[in-house]
Design a protein around this motif. Structure first.
Motif, PDB file in Angstrom:
ATOM      1  N   GLU A 108      30.079  14.399  -8.587  1.00  0.00           N
ATOM      2  CA  GLU A 108      29.073  13.319  -8.576  1.00  0.00           C
ATOM      3  C   GLU A 108      27.670  13.845  -8.872  1.00  0.00           C
ATOM      4  O   GLU A 108      26.845  13.128  -9.439  1.00  0.00           O
ATOM      5  N   ARG A 109      27.383  15.073  -8.508  1.00  0.00           N
ATOM      6  CA  ARG A 109      26.070  15.642  -8.818  1.00  0.00           C
ATOM      7  C   ARG A 109      25.835  15.686 -10.323  1.00  0.00           C
ATOM      8  O   ARG A 109      24.721  15.409 -10.786  1.00  0.00           O
ATOM      9  N   PHE A 110      26.890  16.034 -11.072  1.00  0.00           N
ATOM     10  CA  PHE A 110      26.745  16.056 -12.531  1.00  0.00           C
ATOM     11  C   PHE A 110      26.571  14.642 -13.062  1.00  0.00           C
ATOM     12  O   PHE A 110      25.741  14.393 -13.948  1.00  0.00           O
ATOM     13  N   VAL A 111      27.321  13.689 -12.521  1.00  0.00           N
ATOM     14  CA  VAL A 111      27.207  12.296 -12.965  1.00  0.00           C
ATOM     15  C   VAL A 111      25.794  11.777 -12.767  1.00  0.00           C
ATOM     16  O   VAL A 111      25.254  11.052 -13.607  1.00  0.00           O
ATOM     17  N   GLU A 112      25.144  12.171 -11.690  1.00  0.00           N
ATOM     18  CA  GLU A 112      23.838  11.638 -11.332  1.00  0.00           C
ATOM     19  C   GLU A 112      22.665  12.353 -12.001  1.00  0.00           C
ATOM     20  O   GLU A 112      21.509  12.020 -11.733  1.00  0.00           O
ATOM     21  N   LEU A 113      22.950  13.303 -12.857  1.00  0.00           N
ATOM     22  CA  LEU A 113      21.854  13.984 -13.549  1.00  0.00           C
ATOM     23  C   LEU A 113      21.032  12.976 -14.351  1.00  0.00           C
ATOM     24  O   LEU A 113      21.582  12.047 -14.965  1.00  0.00           O
ATOM     25  N   PRO A 114      19.701  13.134 -14.382  1.00  0.00           N
ATOM     26  CA  PRO A 114      18.866  12.220 -15.174  1.00  0.00           C
ATOM     27  C   PRO A 114      19.307  12.120 -16.637  1.00  0.00           C
ATOM     28  O   PRO A 114      19.237  11.044 -17.242  1.00  0.00           O
ATOM     29  N   GLU A 167      31.379  20.166 -20.715  1.00  0.00           N
ATOM     30  CA  GLU A 167      31.045  18.984 -19.932  1.00  0.00           C
ATOM     31  C   GLU A 167      32.155  18.665 -18.931  1.00  0.00           C
ATOM     32  O   GLU A 167      31.887  18.350 -17.766  1.00  0.00           O
ATOM     33  N   ASP A 168      33.409  18.769 -19.364  1.00  0.00           N
ATOM     34  CA  ASP A 168      34.532  18.532 -18.450  1.00  0.00           C
ATOM     35  C   ASP A 168      34.519  19.534 -17.297  1.00  0.00           C
ATOM     36  O   ASP A 168      34.748  19.186 -16.141  1.00  0.00           O
ATOM     37  N   ASP A 169      34.262  20.810 -17.625  1.00  0.00           N
ATOM     38  CA  ASP A 169      34.236  21.843 -16.589  1.00  0.00           C
ATOM     39  C   ASP A 169      33.092  21.612 -15.604  1.00  0.00           C
ATOM     40  O   ASP A 169      33.252  21.808 -14.389  1.00  0.00           O
ATOM     41  N   LEU A 170      31.938  21.211 -16.122  1.00  0.00           N
ATOM     42  CA  LEU A 170      30.803  20.925 -15.239  1.00  0.00           C
ATOM     43  C   LEU A 170      31.089  19.700 -14.375  1.00  0.00           C
ATOM     44  O   LEU A 170      30.700  19.644 -13.197  1.00  0.00           O
ATOM     45  N   LEU A 171      31.764  18.727 -14.950  1.00  0.00           N
ATOM     46  CA  LEU A 171      32.134  17.531 -14.203  1.00  0.00           C
ATOM     47  C   LEU A 171      33.087  17.887 -13.061  1.00  0.00           C
ATOM     48  O   LEU A 171      32.956  17.384 -11.933  1.00  0.00           O
ATOM     49  N   ALA A 172      34.047  18.770 -13.353  1.00  0.00           N
ATOM     50  CA  ALA A 172      34.983  19.204 -12.315  1.00  0.00           C
ATOM     51  C   ALA A 172      34.293  20.060 -11.257  1.00  0.00           C
ATOM     52  O   ALA A 172      34.625  19.977 -10.062  1.00  0.00           O
ATOM     53  N   ILE A 177      23.022  32.552 -18.776  1.00  0.00           N
ATOM     54  CA  ILE A 177      24.437  32.606 -19.128  1.00  0.00           C
ATOM     55  C   ILE A 177      25.256  33.294 -18.033  1.00  0.00           C
ATOM     56  O   ILE A 177      26.330  32.805 -17.656  1.00  0.00           O
ATOM     57  N   PRO A 178      24.797  34.435 -17.468  1.00  0.00           N
ATOM     58  CA  PRO A 178      25.564  35.044 -16.371  1.00  0.00           C
ATOM     59  C   PRO A 178      25.736  34.099 -15.187  1.00  0.00           C
ATOM     60  O   PRO A 178      26.796  34.067 -14.550  1.00  0.00           O
ATOM     61  N   MET A 179      24.691  33.325 -14.899  1.00  0.00           N
ATOM     62  CA  MET A 179      24.779  32.376 -13.792  1.00  0.00           C
ATOM     63  C   MET A 179      25.793  31.285 -14.104  1.00  0.00           C
ATOM     64  O   MET A 179      26.571  30.869 -13.235  1.00  0.00           O
ATOM     65  N   LEU A 180      25.806  30.811 -15.355  1.00  0.00           N
ATOM     66  CA  LEU A 180      26.787  29.805 -15.764  1.00  0.00           C
ATOM     67  C   LEU A 180      28.204  30.350 -15.650  1.00  0.00           C
ATOM     68  O   LEU A 180      29.106  29.671 -15.145  1.00  0.00           O
ATOM     69  N   ALA A 181      28.404  31.576 -16.125  1.00  0.00           N
ATOM     70  CA  ALA A 181      29.727  32.187 -16.052  1.00  0.00           C
ATOM     71  C   ALA A 181      30.199  32.281 -14.607  1.00  0.00           C
ATOM     72  O   ALA A 181      31.375  32.043 -14.299  1.00  0.00           O
ATOM     73  N   ASP A 182      29.283  32.602 -13.706  1.00  0.00           N
ATOM     74  CA  ASP A 182      29.636  32.707 -12.286  1.00  0.00           C
ATOM     75  C   ASP A 182      29.980  31.339 -11.708  1.00  0.00           C
ATOM     76  O   ASP A 182      30.926  31.212 -10.921  1.00  0.00           O
ATOM     77  N   GLU A 183      29.235  30.313 -12.099  1.00  0.00           N
ATOM     78  CA  GLU A 183      29.498  28.958 -11.608  1.00  0.00           C
ATOM     79  C   GLU A 183      30.856  28.436 -12.067  1.00  0.00           C
ATOM     80  O   GLU A 183      31.502  27.648 -11.369  1.00  0.00           O
ATOM     81  N   LEU A 184      31.307  28.861 -13.253  1.00  0.00           N
ATOM     82  CA  LEU A 184      32.570  28.369 -13.813  1.00  0.00           C
ATOM     83  C   LEU A 184      33.751  29.284 -13.503  1.00  0.00           C
ATOM     84  O   LEU A 184      34.863  29.027 -13.967  1.00  0.00           O
ATOM     85  N   LYS A 185      33.512  30.323 -12.730  1.00  0.00           N
ATOM     86  CA  LYS A 185      34.544  31.319 -12.476  1.00  0.00           C
ATOM     87  C   LYS A 185      35.788  30.702 -11.842  1.00  0.00           C
ATOM     88  O   LYS A 185      36.917  31.089 -12.146  1.00  0.00           O
ATOM     89  N   SER A 186      35.607  29.734 -10.955  1.00  0.00           N
ATOM     90  CA  SER A 186      36.747  29.142 -10.236  1.00  0.00           C
ATOM     91  C   SER A 186      37.328  27.925 -10.946  1.00  0.00           C
ATOM     92  O   SER A 186      38.266  27.310 -10.445  1.00  0.00           O
TER      93      SER A 186
END
Length: 329
Positions: A302-308, A293-298, A261-270
């Motif tokens: 394309e990396r999120f789109v290509e997830l298995p 999902e929208d935030d991860l997409l932003a 969760i801390p890593m996720l929070a850091d990834e979404l900080k911006s």
């Protein structure tokens, strides 16, 4: 018990009252620490030191009932320190009681709801325990004892409302029977509701863990329950999703190598979640997992789109990505 003896007992208790209050605070902290360490959820843990006036009233009543001279209030009034533990669901009452038994000596344990039910009726439901700090205690000693009430939120609401209605003394005698009937009916409904809340909680918990079993053998994944809590805080106006949606979201994060969760929070900080939500043009408030999902997409594009995990819906995701434009870069 003579009046003089009562006055001496009262004076002694009053002089020791500050010490009793400190002991109460210490016991509340200890009980809270024990339950917190066990990870059991609860609404509140509170304590009260019996006031000198309340102590005096109880001593007078007890002396009148017992009618003997060897009654020692300092030792025999065992609820000088009281602690009340209120849980959300009934299925947490027994684990809390077991924790208390593991950490204190139990001198008395009464399930008032069970006793009432054994009489073929519904009514006051609360578990009362008398516990001692002394590991070798076999008899009551108020200097070491603590009176504990264990209740659910619903049981507490019933008990407080019933006490308020009855002891204000403003219920006309002709309505007393009807009042009893309605409180009995309410107690039965509360018992049913308590059971259903326990089933709901257990169903949600088992559903999340069962759906998550075997998906990630390396164990490097975000717990779906922790993710649900994080999303509730991040997207306060969004509703909860189905349990399987949180498991699916945990799958995305694992494939993105986001393992906490801390890593996720850091990834979404911006990431500007509100701007992203406006760009998507939703007519209704989207759920928390959809917003993630929208935030991860932003964030990952394309990396999120290509997830298995997204293999079957890549066209849809690319359409949403176009709506986002450069948001999140």
């Amino acid at each position: 018990m003579s009046r003089r003896s009562l006055e001496r007992a009262m004076a002694t208790y009053t002089s020791r009252y500050p010490r009793t209050r400190r002991r109460t605070d210490d016991m509340v902290r200890k009980v809270r620490s024990i339950i917190d360490d066990a990870g059991i959820n609860y609404l509140s843990i509170t304590g009260r030191a019996k006031s000198p006036a309340s102590f005096s009233d109880k001593v007078a009543r007890r002396a009148s009932e017992l009618g003997h001279t060897d009654f020692d209030p300092a030792l025999d009034i065992t609820d000088q320190v009281g602690v009340r533990i209120i849980t959300y669901v009934h299925s947490d009452i027994e684990p809390v009681a077991q924790l208390l038994a593991e950490n204190f000596t139990v001198l008395e344990d009464r399930d008032m709801g069970r006793e009432t039910a054994s009489e073929g009726r519904f009514g006051y439901a609360s578990r009362h325990m008398l516990i001692s700090n002394d590991p070798s205690a076999t008899a009551y000693d108020a200097a070491q004892c603590m009176s504990v009430q264990l209740r659910t939120v619903l049981q507490h609401a019933w008990a407080e409302f019933e006490h308020d209605a009855r002891y204000k003394g403003d219920v006309p005698a002709e309505f007393a029977h009807e009042l009893d009937r309605r409180f009995t009916l309410a107690a039965g409904l509360i018992e049913l509701a308590d059971r259903e809340f326990s089933v709901i909680r257990d169903t949600l918990s088992s559903g999340l863990s069962q759906q998550g079993e075997g998906r990630f053998e390396d164990g490097l994944r975000v717990d779906p329950r922790e993710l649900a809590s994080f999303l509730a805080g991040r997207y306060e106006t969004s509703g909860f999703a189905r349990p399987e949606a949180y498991v699916e979201a945990a799958n995305w994060l694992t494939e993105l190598e986001v393992t906490s969760i801390p890593m996720l929070a850091d990834e979404l900080k911006s990431v500007d979640s509100e701007r992203i939500s406006r760009s998507m043009g939703y007519r209704h408030q989207p759920g928390a997992v959809r917003r993630l999902e929208d935030d991860l997409l932003a964030r990952y594009r394309e990396r999120f789109v290509e997830l298995p995990a997204n293999e079957e819906r890549r066209d849809s995701l690319r359409g949403r990505l176009q709506r986002l434009g450069r948001v999140g870069d």
